[in-house]
Design a protein around this motif. Structure first.
Motif, PDB file in Angstrom:
ATOM      1  N   LEU A 251     -45.744   2.149   8.291  1.00 40.44           N
ATOM      2  CA  LEU A 251     -45.002   3.025   7.390  1.00 40.44           C
ATOM      3  C   LEU A 251     -45.529   2.937   5.972  1.00 40.44           C
ATOM      4  N   THR A 252     -45.203   3.958   5.204  1.00 40.88           N
ATOM      5  CA  THR A 252     -45.405   3.895   3.770  1.00 40.88           C
ATOM      6  C   THR A 252     -44.282   4.649   3.087  1.00 40.88           C
ATOM      7  N   ILE A 253     -44.217   4.449   1.779  1.00 41.16           N
ATOM      8  CA  ILE A 253     -43.085   4.910   0.979  1.00 41.16           C
ATOM      9  C   ILE A 253     -43.633   5.571  -0.277  1.00 41.16           C
ATOM     10  N   ALA A 254     -42.974   6.618  -0.736  1.00 41.71           N
ATOM     11  CA  ALA A 254     -43.390   7.285  -1.968  1.00 41.71           C
ATOM     12  C   ALA A 254     -43.506   6.252  -3.094  1.00 41.71           C
ATOM     13  N   PRO A 255     -44.577   6.315  -3.881  1.00 44.15           N
ATOM     14  CA  PRO A 255     -44.818   5.260  -4.879  1.00 44.15           C
ATOM     15  C   PRO A 255     -43.665   5.022  -5.845  1.00 44.15           C
ATOM     16  N   ASP A 256     -42.929   6.070  -6.207  1.00 46.25           N
ATOM     17  CA  ASP A 256     -41.880   5.904  -7.214  1.00 46.25           C
ATOM     18  C   ASP A 256     -40.605   5.279  -6.663  1.00 46.25           C
ATOM     19  N   VAL A 257     -40.518   5.100  -5.328  1.00 49.87           N
ATOM     20  CA  VAL A 257     -39.301   4.509  -4.754  1.00 49.87           C
ATOM     21  C   VAL A 257     -39.614   3.285  -3.883  1.00 49.87           C
ATOM     22  N   ARG A 258     -40.777   2.695  -4.056  1.00 47.35           N
ATOM     23  CA  ARG A 258     -41.132   1.529  -3.232  1.00 47.35           C
ATOM     24  C   ARG A 258     -40.216   0.340  -3.494  1.00 47.35           C
ATOM     25  N   ARG A 259     -39.623   0.283  -4.686  1.00 47.06           N
ATOM     26  CA  ARG A 259     -38.717  -0.823  -5.013  1.00 47.06           C
ATOM     27  C   ARG A 259     -37.263  -0.350  -5.090  1.00 47.06           C
ATOM     28  N   ASP A 260     -36.988   0.831  -4.571  1.00 46.21           N
ATOM     29  CA  ASP A 260     -35.628   1.384  -4.565  1.00 46.21           C
ATOM     30  C   ASP A 260     -34.790   0.594  -3.564  1.00 46.21           C
ATOM     31  N   GLU A 261     -33.782  -0.122  -4.067  1.00 47.70           N
ATOM     32  CA  GLU A 261     -33.028  -1.029  -3.202  1.00 47.70           C
ATOM     33  C   GLU A 261     -32.196  -0.276  -2.170  1.00 47.70           C
ATOM     34  N   HIS A 262     -31.581   0.820  -2.573  1.00 43.50           N
ATOM     35  CA  HIS A 262     -30.762   1.594  -1.634  1.00 43.50           C
ATOM     36  C   HIS A 262     -31.615   2.074  -0.458  1.00 43.50           C
ATOM     37  N   LEU A 263     -32.781   2.618  -0.759  1.00 41.28           N
ATOM     38  CA  LEU A 263     -33.682   3.093   0.288  1.00 41.28           C
ATOM     39  C   LEU A 263     -34.166   1.933   1.158  1.00 41.28           C
ATOM     40  N   ALA A 264     -34.607   0.854   0.528  1.00 39.80           N
ATOM     41  CA  ALA A 264     -35.176  -0.263   1.282  1.00 39.80           C
ATOM     42  C   ALA A 264     -34.147  -0.878   2.225  1.00 39.80           C
ATOM     43  N   ARG A 265     -32.923  -1.059   1.747  1.00 39.19           N
ATOM     44  CA  ARG A 265     -31.897  -1.660   2.606  1.00 39.19           C
ATOM     45  C   ARG A 265     -31.552  -0.741   3.775  1.00 39.19           C
ATOM     46  N   GLN A 266     -31.543   0.562   3.531  1.00 36.20           N
ATOM     47  CA  GLN A 266     -31.269   1.489   4.627  1.00 36.20           C
ATOM     48  C   GLN A 266     -32.400   1.460   5.653  1.00 36.20           C
ATOM     49  N   MET A 267     -33.643   1.424   5.176  1.00 37.80           N
ATOM     50  CA  MET A 267     -34.780   1.386   6.091  1.00 37.80           C
ATOM     51  C   MET A 267     -34.768   0.117   6.932  1.00 37.80           C
ATOM     52  N   VAL A 268     -34.480  -1.014   6.305  1.00 38.71           N
ATOM     53  CA  VAL A 268     -34.452  -2.279   7.042  1.00 38.71           C
ATOM     54  C   VAL A 268     -33.342  -2.258   8.085  1.00 38.71           C
ATOM     55  N   ALA A 269     -32.180  -1.740   7.715  1.00 32.98           N
ATOM     56  CA  ALA A 269     -31.091  -1.643   8.688  1.00 32.98           C
ATOM     57  C   ALA A 269     -31.503  -0.775   9.874  1.00 32.98           C
ATOM     58  N   ASP A 270     -32.196   0.309   9.597  1.00 30.66           N
ATOM     59  CA  ASP A 270     -32.646   1.188  10.680  1.00 30.66           C
ATOM     60  C   ASP A 270     -33.681   0.497  11.562  1.00 30.66           C
ATOM     61  N   MET A 271     -34.502  -0.361  10.959  1.00 32.65           N
ATOM     62  CA  MET A 271     -35.553  -1.031  11.724  1.00 32.65           C
ATOM     63  C   MET A 271     -35.020  -2.171  12.586  1.00 32.65           C
ATOM     64  N   ILE A 272     -33.985  -2.855  12.127  1.00 36.04           N
ATOM     65  CA  ILE A 272     -33.548  -4.046  12.855  1.00 36.04           C
ATOM     66  C   ILE A 272     -32.476  -3.746  13.896  1.00 36.04           C
ATOM     67  N   GLU A 273     -31.919  -2.540  13.874  1.00 38.51           N
ATOM     68  CA  GLU A 273     -30.882  -2.186  14.840  1.00 38.51           C
ATOM     69  C   GLU A 273     -31.459  -1.208  15.860  1.00 38.51           C
ATOM     70  N   PRO A 274     -31.739  -1.671  17.080  1.00 38.90           N
ATOM     71  CA  PRO A 274     -32.432  -0.834  18.074  1.00 38.90           C
ATOM     72  C   PRO A 274     -31.735   0.494  18.364  1.00 38.90           C
ATOM     73  N   GLU A 275     -30.408   0.515  18.270  1.00 36.73           N
ATOM     74  CA  GLU A 275     -29.695   1.745  18.620  1.00 36.73           C
ATOM     75  C   GLU A 275     -29.981   2.888  17.647  1.00 36.73           C
ATOM     76  N   ARG A 276     -30.611   2.580  16.528  1.00 35.18           N
ATOM     77  CA  ARG A 276     -30.937   3.646  15.574  1.00 35.18           C
ATOM     78  C   ARG A 276     -32.229   4.375  15.937  1.00 35.18           C
ATOM     79  N   GLY A 277     -32.921   3.889  16.956  1.00 40.05           N
ATOM     80  CA  GLY A 277     -34.050   4.637  17.487  1.00 40.05           C
ATOM     81  C   GLY A 277     -35.349   4.503  16.727  1.00 40.05           C
ATOM     82  N   VAL A 278     -35.496   3.420  15.966  1.00 36.90           N
ATOM     83  CA  VAL A 278     -36.761   3.201  15.261  1.00 36.90           C
ATOM     84  C   VAL A 278     -37.612   2.188  16.024  1.00 36.90           C
ATOM     85  N   LEU A 279     -37.088   0.990  16.224  1.00 36.14           N
ATOM     86  CA  LEU A 279     -37.798  -0.053  16.960  1.00 36.14           C
ATOM     87  C   LEU A 279     -36.903  -0.595  18.069  1.00 36.14           C
ATOM     88  N   PRO A 280     -37.494  -1.020  19.178  1.00 37.95           N
ATOM     89  CA  PRO A 280     -36.692  -1.604  20.258  1.00 37.95           C
ATOM     90  C   PRO A 280     -36.311  -3.040  19.936  1.00 37.95           C
TER      91      PRO A 280
END
Length: 292
Positions: free
Chosen positions: A79-108
């Motif tokens: 993955l990559t992220i738009a340069p101006d939001v790479r340190r955006d905490e709201h975005l990063a926390r949402q992405m991590v939640a999506d990655m660690i919870e299999p039911e969200r359909g990102v990673l098993p």
């Protein structure tokens, strides 16, 4: 009170792939950390538009794509992220939640890897979740400000009629490769291939000995070599260097500001080949992985 817009996880579908590729093009810039490139999506496209769409994830806010991920296999999210939001905490926390919870359909569930820009907050948050650094990769870069001295062998740009030459080298160079002529044509029909070229090197006897596919991302942006290989019957003669130089020259012709590539640090032969072609190593990068 200002209400924060929600981050929306999406699958673009075939019709939305162009928008995702355009976002990736926009986010390439000189000095960027090694990151997902439109050429990575273009190379994956050999499996078909539907398979590519199924592998891509986007994170958007207020209609703007902020991050793009691609499942390069079911257990690896690049993955990559738009340069101006790479340190955006709201975005990063949402992405991590999506990655660690299999039911969200990102990673098993189970062991999985994430490749993300080294300066992204996502890296820090995954580490806080107990993810570990995997084996190192070496990114390499060649500046294209000055003209590239041409290679010492004959180079041809491969079109539809010569696709079989390009695919045969790929299958010889990489054990287990499934790059068929049909898959070349599918890849070449993808939106990312408009900025790409396949090159083949020939020896003095007219044998096709090495090949590379190069992907530009627009004028003044880094272009990617992916993949490069030498036919197993013709190794040890410097053809890897020659096709690498040819790839860099083609990217300059396409308007790229630099040529970039990444290879496992353990593949010392590949690192040496790229260095011999004028590429300079950059600091190593590592995926993060979660144990099963």
């Amino acid at each position: 009170m200002i209400k924060r817009m929600a981050i929306v996880l999406g699958k673009p579908g075939v019709d939305g792939l162009g928008e995702a590729v355009d976002a990736l093009r926009e986010w390439q810039y000189e000095g960027a950390p090694m990151q997902l490139h439109p050429g990575d999506v273009g190379w994956f496209w050999r499996f078909g538009a539907e398979a590519t769409a199924a592998a891509v994830r986007t994170w958007s806010r207020d209609g703007r794509i902020l991050a793009v991920g691609m499942l390069d296999g079911p257990e690896l999210l690049r993955l990559t992220i738009a340069p101006d939001v790479r340190r955006d905490e709201h975005l990063a926390r949402q992405m991590v939640a999506d990655m660690i919870e299999p039911e969200r359909g990102v990673l098993p569930s189970g062991k999985v890897n994430v490749e993300a820009p080294m300066d992204a907050l996502v890296q820090d948050l995954l580490a806080e979740e107990g993810w570990n650094a995997d084996d190192p990769w070496t990114p390499l870069r060649r500046d294209l400000t000055e003209p590239v001295q041409g290679p010492g062998v004959r180079i041809e740009v491969i079109g539809p009629e010569q696709a079989h030459v390009r695919t045969a080298i790929q299958r010889s160079a990489f054990d287990g490769s499934s790059f068929t002529d049909e898959r070349w044509h599918v890849m070449a029909s993808g939106v990312a291939y408009a900025d790409a070229r396949c090159l083949v090197a020939y020896d003095d006897q007219g044998n096709a000995v090495a090949a590379v596919t190069v992907w530009a991302a627009g004028p003044g942006k880094p272009g990617l070599l992916e993949p490069m290989g030498v036919h197993q019957d013709h190794r040890g003669h410097g053809y890897g260097r020659e096709i690498t130089v040819a790839g860099a020259a083609m990217l300059r012709e396409l308007g790229s500001s630099s040529a970039i590539v990444s290879t496992p640090s353990s593949n010392v032969g590949a690192v040496a080949t790229y260095k011999s072609g004028g590429f300079q190593p950059r600091p190593e990068v590592r995926d993060l992985y979660r144990e099963a």
